[in-house]
Design a protein around this motif. Sequence first.
Motif, PDB file in Angstrom:
ATOM      1  N   CYS A  80       0.980  -1.512   0.035  1.00 58.45           N
ATOM      2  CA  CYS A  80      -0.539   0.474  -0.474  1.00 58.45           C
ATOM      3  C   CYS A  80       1.244   0.825   0.102  1.00 58.45           C
ATOM      4  O   CYS A  80       1.644   1.686   1.022  1.00 58.45           O
ATOM      5  CB  CYS A  80      -1.180  -0.048   1.621  1.00 58.45           C
ATOM      6  SG  CYS A  80      -1.858   1.126   1.671  1.00 58.45           S
ATOM      7  N   CYS A 131      -0.596   2.956   3.618  1.00 54.99           N
ATOM      8  CA  CYS A 131      -0.056   2.186   5.256  1.00 54.99           C
ATOM      9  C   CYS A 131       1.366   1.685   4.803  1.00 54.99           C
ATOM     10  O   CYS A 131       2.051   1.218   5.856  1.00 54.99           O
ATOM     11  CB  CYS A 131      -0.949   2.392   5.601  1.00 54.99           C
ATOM     12  SG  CYS A 131      -1.185   0.292   4.985  1.00 54.99           S
ATOM     13  N   SER A 174       1.620  -1.304   4.254  1.00 52.86           N
ATOM     14  CA  SER A 174       1.363  -3.105   3.870  1.00 52.86           C
ATOM     15  C   SER A 174       1.069  -3.064   3.210  1.00 52.86           C
ATOM     16  O   SER A 174       0.604  -3.501   2.711  1.00 52.86           O
ATOM     17  CB  SER A 174       0.155  -3.146   5.284  1.00 52.86           C
ATOM     18  OG  SER A 174      -0.930  -3.182   4.713  1.00 52.86           O
ATOM     19  N   CYS A 189      -7.248  -0.781   0.164  1.00 53.59           N
ATOM     20  CA  CYS A 189      -5.414  -1.247   0.844  1.00 53.59           C
ATOM     21  C   CYS A 189      -6.702  -1.622   2.769  1.00 53.59           C
ATOM     22  O   CYS A 189      -8.242  -0.917   2.303  1.00 53.59           O
ATOM     23  CB  CYS A 189      -5.033  -0.946   1.794  1.00 53.59           C
ATOM     24  SG  CYS A 189      -3.810  -1.088   2.907  1.00 53.59           S
ATOM     25  N   CYS A 220      -6.212  -0.123   5.283  1.00 50.89           N
ATOM     26  CA  CYS A 220      -6.377   0.827   5.631  1.00 50.89           C
ATOM     27  C   CYS A 220      -7.260   2.149   4.750  1.00 50.89           C
ATOM     28  O   CYS A 220      -8.021   2.531   5.451  1.00 50.89           O
ATOM     29  CB  CYS A 220      -5.183   1.779   5.796  1.00 50.89           C
ATOM     30  SG  CYS A 220      -4.466   2.035   4.156  1.00 50.89           S
TER      31      CYS A 220
HETATM   32 ZN   LIG Z   1      -2.870   0.950   2.810  1.00 43.49          ZN
END
Ligand SMILES: [Zn+2]
Length: 162
Positions: A20, A23, A25, A94, A96
Amino acid sequence: MEDHVEVTGTVFLLIGQHICWKCRSRQEVVALAAQELKLLDPIVEEEKSDKDLVILSEIEEMPQALASYIQDRHPRYAKRFSRTAELSYFANSCECGALLGDHYMHSEPGGAFFPESEEDAATIRIVVLPFEPPIYVKSSYHQGSVGSLILEHGTRFANTIG
Ligand SMILES: [Zn+2]
């Protein structure tokens, strides 16, 4: 290129990994691909070999049953507006909430669906979807060496849970 596309051969779900941008991840992301297709409007029969894999991107329309099948397993794959593409299409997101746009995964070398090596391609999972052609979608598409690399070296699974 963007067009109405009739998938006339096996339809595949590709499952890859993408970091991502927001973030950082690692996220599981999906894409649709087809082994044969026809372009509608105007009708063009693409000359293809068995090793060709056409990757669909920025899918604006697909059959509801197909969308539901994918979303049952990948619930964050949904139609969202992309400022990069300036249209709404079936995109990955994502955890997030950030949009993981197709452009970065399909059109940038090293992206989740743009492997640069056999090793990269081997990390992509290929699942045959239980949908009989023809399947009509409105999308862009990419064909060429990347698709062949994925088809030859991607890891095949019998179903999307695998
Ligand atoms: Zn993310």
